[in-house]
Enzyme design. Structure first.
Site, PDB file in Angstrom:
ATOM      1  N   VAL A 119       0.814  -1.226   0.000  1.00 46.74           N
ATOM      2  CA  VAL A 119       0.000   0.000   0.000  1.00 46.74           C
ATOM      3  C   VAL A 119       0.845   1.273   0.000  1.00 46.74           C
ATOM      4  O   VAL A 119       0.318   2.363  -0.218  1.00 46.74           O
ATOM      5  CB  VAL A 119      -1.011   0.051   1.176  1.00 46.74           C
ATOM      6  CG1 VAL A 119      -2.099  -0.986   1.005  1.00 46.74           C
ATOM      7  CG2 VAL A 119      -0.312  -0.062   2.522  1.00 46.74           C
TER       8      VAL A 119
ATOM      9  N   ASN B 153      -7.599  -2.134   5.341  1.00 44.32           N
ATOM     10  CA  ASN B 153      -7.328  -2.997   6.486  1.00 44.32           C
ATOM     11  C   ASN B 153      -5.836  -3.253   6.694  1.00 44.32           C
ATOM     12  O   ASN B 153      -5.427  -3.613   7.794  1.00 44.32           O
ATOM     13  CB  ASN B 153      -8.085  -4.323   6.284  1.00 44.32           C
ATOM     14  CG  ASN B 153      -7.611  -5.404   7.212  1.00 44.32           C
ATOM     15  OD1 ASN B 153      -7.973  -5.432   8.381  1.00 44.32           O
ATOM     16  ND2 ASN B 153      -6.769  -6.301   6.703  1.00 44.32           N
TER      17      ASN B 153
ATOM     18  N   SER C  34      -8.683   0.954  15.190  1.00 46.78           N
ATOM     19  CA  SER C  34      -8.308   0.163  16.375  1.00 46.78           C
ATOM     20  C   SER C  34      -8.840   0.916  17.591  1.00 46.78           C
ATOM     21  O   SER C  34      -9.120   2.122  17.508  1.00 46.78           O
ATOM     22  CB  SER C  34      -6.780   0.070  16.452  1.00 46.78           C
ATOM     23  OG  SER C  34      -6.353  -0.305  17.739  1.00 46.78           O
TER      24      SER C  34
ATOM     25  N   TYR D 239       1.779   3.430  16.421  1.00 46.87           N
ATOM     26  CA  TYR D 239       0.546   2.743  16.021  1.00 46.87           C
ATOM     27  C   TYR D 239      -0.687   3.579  16.399  1.00 46.87           C
ATOM     28  O   TYR D 239      -1.590   3.775  15.585  1.00 46.87           O
ATOM     29  CB  TYR D 239       0.505   1.378  16.717  1.00 46.87           C
ATOM     30  CG  TYR D 239      -0.656   0.496  16.324  1.00 46.87           C
ATOM     31  CD1 TYR D 239      -0.671  -0.181  15.107  1.00 46.87           C
ATOM     32  CD2 TYR D 239      -1.745   0.324  17.180  1.00 46.87           C
ATOM     33  CE1 TYR D 239      -1.735  -1.004  14.753  1.00 46.87           C
ATOM     34  CE2 TYR D 239      -2.806  -0.501  16.835  1.00 46.87           C
ATOM     35  CZ  TYR D 239      -2.795  -1.162  15.624  1.00 46.87           C
ATOM     36  OH  TYR D 239      -3.853  -1.978  15.280  1.00 46.87           O
TER      37      TYR D 239
ATOM     38  N   ALA E  43      -0.841   6.801  16.941  1.00 47.82           N
ATOM     39  CA  ALA E  43      -0.909   8.013  16.106  1.00 47.82           C
ATOM     40  C   ALA E  43      -1.475   7.673  14.732  1.00 47.82           C
ATOM     41  O   ALA E  43      -2.307   8.408  14.188  1.00 47.82           O
ATOM     42  CB  ALA E  43       0.490   8.618  15.963  1.00 47.82           C
ATOM     43  N   SER E  44      -1.047   6.535  14.169  1.00 47.43           N
ATOM     44  CA  SER E  44      -1.552   6.155  12.834  1.00 47.43           C
ATOM     45  C   SER E  44      -3.047   5.882  12.872  1.00 47.43           C
ATOM     46  O   SER E  44      -3.783   6.265  11.959  1.00 47.43           O
ATOM     47  CB  SER E  44      -0.800   4.931  12.300  1.00 47.43           C
ATOM     48  OG  SER E  44      -1.176   3.735  12.969  1.00 47.43           O
ATOM     49  N   LYS E  45      -3.513   5.246  13.932  1.00 51.29           N
ATOM     50  CA  LYS E  45      -4.940   4.889  14.005  1.00 51.29           C
ATOM     51  C   LYS E  45      -5.802   6.103  14.357  1.00 51.29           C
ATOM     52  O   LYS E  45      -6.930   6.228  13.880  1.00 51.29           O
ATOM     53  CB  LYS E  45      -5.150   3.746  15.005  1.00 51.29           C
ATOM     54  CG  LYS E  45      -4.472   2.428  14.572  1.00 51.29           C
ATOM     55  CD  LYS E  45      -5.014   1.888  13.237  1.00 51.29           C
ATOM     56  CE  LYS E  45      -4.466   0.520  12.907  1.00 51.29           C
ATOM     57  NZ  LYS E  45      -4.985  -0.018  11.637  1.00 51.29           N
TER      58      LYS E  45
END
Ligand SMILES: NC(=O)c1ccc[n+]([C@@H]2O[C@H](COP(=O)([O-])OP(=O)(O)OC[C@H]3O[C@@H](n4cnc5c(N)ncnc54)[C@H](OP(=O)(O)O)[C@@H]3O)[C@@H](O)[C@H]2O)c1
Length: 255
Positions: A67, A93, A148, A161, A163-165
């Site tokens: 991706v 996803n 999440s 993780y 921060a990304s979500k």
């Protein structure tokens, strides 16, 4: 009532569709009638998912892509549209949470943060952006981002993780405003799900038990239990739902 969940005639691209939650989503979207394009880096895994869908009488096409590679992502969307006539549903996803991105902020390098953001957040944007024309032309355009509980609350030792979500949740809300009323954009926020991603965690009995103790439904989820909410959000049963984040977390964030 079952007509509301019928995805017959729709075309769905599922990133990270080779295993775990993405595999379950691909299979259940196909069970609901959609033609499904599972995508991931591992060609063998997505081909196995496509074969299972076809064996069950559905339509599927496996197209590999990272991706973070815009050309590869464009190819996924083009192949999906060429084969099935468009793209109506995008499920972002693909995601990861590598060891070098776990730890206290003073111990995690900026490169680790960048890599997690690149896949979990920018990758989702890349795929959605590449599919934009098809989604806007569709009668039932729908984007579902797999976030999440880490997109809703902070988690210690996982700031890249998280921060990304959180970013993915922000993307969901803002894009839902820009694309309404043509395309609905929603997210699901899973709690702890038994997959390769959580294998190590589940293998640590003390950690596993502390998570179960904090989860009102008293267990980890099976991947299929995240696929149900995704099928709902993709379907006409959710025709008035956009910009929302559906927690599928066994009650974890209700505490
Ligand atoms: N398991 C949980 O408890 C949990 C909880 C909350 C949220 N989530 C989220 O749910 C999603 C799926 O997680 P999972 O538990 O099913 O993980 P998983 O079993 O590790 O599967 C991850 C999938 O993403 C693909 N992927 C990873 N990096 C990629 C990249 N750069 N480009 C394309 N595909 C990539 C993987 O395939 P390749 O490696 O072949 O590319 C694989 O198909 C993730 O976004 C995760 O953050 C999981």
């Amino acid at each position: 009532m079952s007509e509301l969940f019928d995805l017959d005639g729709r075309v769905a691209v599922v990133t990270g569709g080779g295993r775990g939650i993405g595999r379950a989503i691909a299979v259940e979207l196909a069970n609901a009638g959609a033609a499904v394009v599972p995508s991931a880096r591992s060609t063998d895994e997505i081909e196995a998912v496509a074969a299972d869908i076809e064996d069950a009488g559905g339509d599927a096409l496996a197209v590999p892509a990272d991706v973070t590679d815009p050309d590869a992502v464009r190819n996924v969307i083009d192949r999906a549209a060429d084969e099935f006539g468009g793209v109506d549903i995008v499920v972002n996803n693909a995601g990861f949470n590598p060891d070098d991105a776990l730890g206290r902020p003073e111990d995690v390098e900026t490169e680790s943060l960048d890599r997690v953001l690149d896949v979990n957040l920018n990758g989702a944007y890349e795929v959605t952006h590449a599919a934009a024309d098809h989604l806007l032309e569709s009668d039932g355009g729908s984007v579902i981002n797999v976030a999440s509980v880490g997109g809703l609350v902070g988690l210690p030792r996982q700031h890249p993780y998280v921060a990304s979500k959180h970013g993915l949740v922000g993307l969901t809300k803002s894009m839902s405003l820009d694309w309404a009323p043509e395309v609905r954009v929603n997210a699901v926020a899973p709690g702890y799900v038994s997959t390769e991603l959580t294998e190590e965690l589940e293998g640590n009995e003390q950690l596993r038990q502390s998570i179960v103790d904090r989860t009102p439904l008293d267990r980890f989820a099976d991947p299929e239990e995240i696929a149900g909410p995704v099928v709902f959000l993709a379907s006409d049963a959710a025709s008035y739902v956009t910009g929302s984040v559906l927690a599928a977390d066994g009650g974890w964030t209700a505490r």
